[in-house]
Design a protein around this motif. Structure first.
Motif, short mmCIF file in Angstrom:
data_model
loop_
_atom_site.label_atom_id
_atom_site.label_comp_id
_atom_site.label_asym_id
_atom_site.label_seq_id
_atom_site.Cartn_x
_atom_site.Cartn_y
_atom_site.Cartn_z
N GLU A 176 0.80 -1.22 0.00
CA GLU A 176 0.00 0.00 0.00
C GLU A 176 0.84 1.27 0.00
OE1 GLU A 176 -2.99 -0.39 -0.74
OE2 GLU A 176 -3.07 -2.54 -0.35
N ASN A 177 2.17 1.11 0.08
CA ASN A 177 3.11 2.22 -0.02
C ASN A 177 2.90 3.32 1.03
OD1 ASN A 177 4.51 1.16 -2.32
ND2 ASN A 177 2.72 1.75 -3.54
N LEU A 178 2.49 2.93 2.23
CA LEU A 178 2.38 3.90 3.31
C LEU A 178 3.76 4.15 3.90
CD1 LEU A 178 -0.66 3.27 3.01
CD2 LEU A 178 -0.82 3.36 5.48
N THR A 179 3.96 5.33 4.45
CA THR A 179 5.22 5.66 5.12
C THR A 179 5.23 5.02 6.50
OG1 THR A 179 4.34 7.66 6.15
CG2 THR A 179 5.31 7.90 3.93
N TYR A 180 6.41 5.01 7.14
CA TYR A 180 6.49 4.49 8.50
C TYR A 180 5.53 5.25 9.41
CZ TYR A 180 10.88 2.03 7.34
OH TYR A 180 11.82 1.20 6.81
N ALA A 181 5.49 6.57 9.26
CA ALA A 181 4.61 7.39 10.11
C ALA A 181 3.15 7.03 9.89
CB ALA A 181 4.85 8.88 9.85
N GLN A 182 2.76 6.83 8.64
CA GLN A 182 1.37 6.49 8.34
C GLN A 182 1.01 5.11 8.87
OE1 GLN A 182 1.66 7.16 4.08
NE2 GLN A 182 0.31 8.94 4.24
N ILE A 183 1.95 4.17 8.76
CA ILE A 183 1.69 2.82 9.29
C ILE A 183 1.57 2.87 10.80
CG2 ILE A 183 2.58 0.46 9.49
CD1 ILE A 183 4.08 1.01 6.80
N ALA A 184 2.44 3.64 11.44
CA ALA A 184 2.38 3.79 12.89
C ALA A 184 1.02 4.34 13.31
CB ALA A 184 3.51 4.70 13.38
N GLU A 185 0.54 5.33 12.58
CA GLU A 185 -0.77 5.91 12.88
C GLU A 185 -1.88 4.88 12.66
OE1 GLU A 185 -3.51 9.66 11.41
OE2 GLU A 185 -1.35 9.72 11.02
N ALA A 186 -1.80 4.14 11.56
CA ALA A 186 -2.82 3.14 11.25
C ALA A 186 -2.84 2.02 12.27
CB ALA A 186 -2.60 2.57 9.85
N MET A 187 -1.66 1.65 12.78
CA MET A 187 -1.57 0.52 13.70
C MET A 187 -1.55 0.96 15.17
SD MET A 187 0.90 -2.12 11.61
CE MET A 187 0.44 -3.55 12.60
N GLY A 188 -1.65 2.26 15.40
CA GLY A 188 -1.73 2.77 16.77
C GLY A 188 -0.47 2.54 17.58
N THR A 189 0.68 2.78 16.95
CA THR A 189 1.95 2.59 17.66
C THR A 189 2.93 3.67 17.20
OG1 THR A 189 3.57 0.93 18.31
CG2 THR A 189 2.87 0.89 16.01
N ASP A 190 4.21 3.51 17.55
CA ASP A 190 5.19 4.53 17.16
C ASP A 190 6.03 4.07 15.97
OD1 ASP A 190 7.80 3.28 18.27
OD2 ASP A 190 6.42 3.19 19.97
N ILE A 191 6.75 5.00 15.37
CA ILE A 191 7.55 4.71 14.18
C ILE A 191 8.62 3.67 14.47
CG2 ILE A 191 9.18 5.69 12.52
CD1 ILE A 191 7.54 8.26 12.58
N GLY A 192 9.27 3.76 15.62
CA GLY A 192 10.32 2.80 15.98
C GLY A 192 9.79 1.37 15.98
N THR A 193 8.60 1.20 16.52
CA THR A 193 7.98 -0.13 16.55
C THR A 193 7.70 -0.63 15.14
OG1 THR A 193 7.01 0.32 18.70
CG2 THR A 193 6.00 -1.44 17.42
N ILE A 194 7.23 0.27 14.28
CA ILE A 194 6.93 -0.11 12.89
C ILE A 194 8.22 -0.50 12.16
CG2 ILE A 194 6.13 0.75 10.65
CD1 ILE A 194 3.93 0.00 12.76
N LYS A 195 9.28 0.29 12.36
CA LYS A 195 10.57 -0.04 11.73
C LYS A 195 11.03 -1.42 12.18
CE LYS A 195 12.34 4.61 10.96
NZ LYS A 195 13.36 5.60 11.31
N SER A 196 10.85 -1.71 13.46
CA SER A 196 11.24 -3.00 14.00
C SER A 196 10.39 -4.12 13.39
CB SER A 196 11.09 -2.99 15.52
OG SER A 196 11.34 -4.26 16.06
N ARG A 197 9.08 -3.91 13.30
CA ARG A 197 8.19 -4.93 12.72
C ARG A 197 8.54 -5.21 11.26
NH1 ARG A 197 2.36 -2.93 15.25
NH2 ARG A 197 2.87 -3.49 17.41
#
Length: 199
Positions: free
Chosen positions: A152-173
């Motif tokens: 879906e080409n979302l940014t880390y920030a957008q994914i973090a917002e969508a998944m209700g977490t922070d950018i660091g967690t998304i980068k780790s996932r």
């Protein structure tokens, strides 16, 4: 559609232009449906989930500060509705492993490049299907992050917002999701993709 075109439609829809909202929904609908299918599979609930998500978007447009929050909000609603559906079923289920025709419209260009020979197209489609199978076997939170990032080409920030977490967690996932993918894919698939297996 360009980000600027989506931004313009968002601003008009937020100002009450129903035609702009309808056009925005038309643009976003394929991505939303694809995400629903990746989370719950082909389901009779798909239309209800999609309709609920767009209704929630319509009702909350004025709360969204900018168009950058549009997709994260929408995917968060879809994710929650999918979880509700899965809870009602009493279990999580894997999605079908074949690539739907409408999903090929946004698949990597090598899958739809008409200039390639049929056997080369088939080769890449089979590789793509193997990667999809491996993604489906990832832990749920890694799978969702990878889908939102890669498909879906979302940014880390957008994914973090969508998944209700922070950018660091998304980068780790995403990092661990990619690592797990390399371990799930057969060596010959990795070699065909030009990827080295993790040690």
């Amino acid at each position: 559609m360009s980000d600027s075109g989506e931004h313009e439609l968002f601003e008009k829809a937020k100002a009450g232009n129903r035609t702009a909202f309808d056009r925005l929904q038309e643009i976003l609908d394929p991505s939303v449906r694809r995400f629903v299918r990746r989370l719950v599979g082909i389901s009779e609930s798909e239309d209800d989930i999609v309709q609920d998500a767009f209704l929630a978007l319509y009702m909350n447009l004025e709360r969204l500060e900018s168009s950058e929050h549009l997709r994260p909000f929408l995917f968060r609603v879809v994710r929650n509705r999918c979880y509700d559906t899965l809870r009602r079923r009493g279990r999580f289920q894997f999605v079908p492993l074949d690539v739907a025709a409408e999903d090929l419209a946004v698949a990597p260009s090598f899958l739809t490049d008409r200039r390639k020979q049929p056997d080369e197209q088939l080769h890449w489609r089979l590789l793509y299907a193997e990667v999809q199978k491996a993604i489906d076997r990832l832990p749920e939170i890694q799978r969702q992050a990878i889908i939102l990032y890669c498909e879906e080409n979302l940014t880390y920030a957008q994914i973090a917002e969508a998944m209700g977490t922070d950018i660091g967690t998304i980068k780790s996932r995403i990092f661990y999701g990619r690592k797990n993918l390399r371990n799930l894919l057969k060596p010959e698939i990795l070699e065909a993709l030009g990827i080295e297996k993790e040690n």
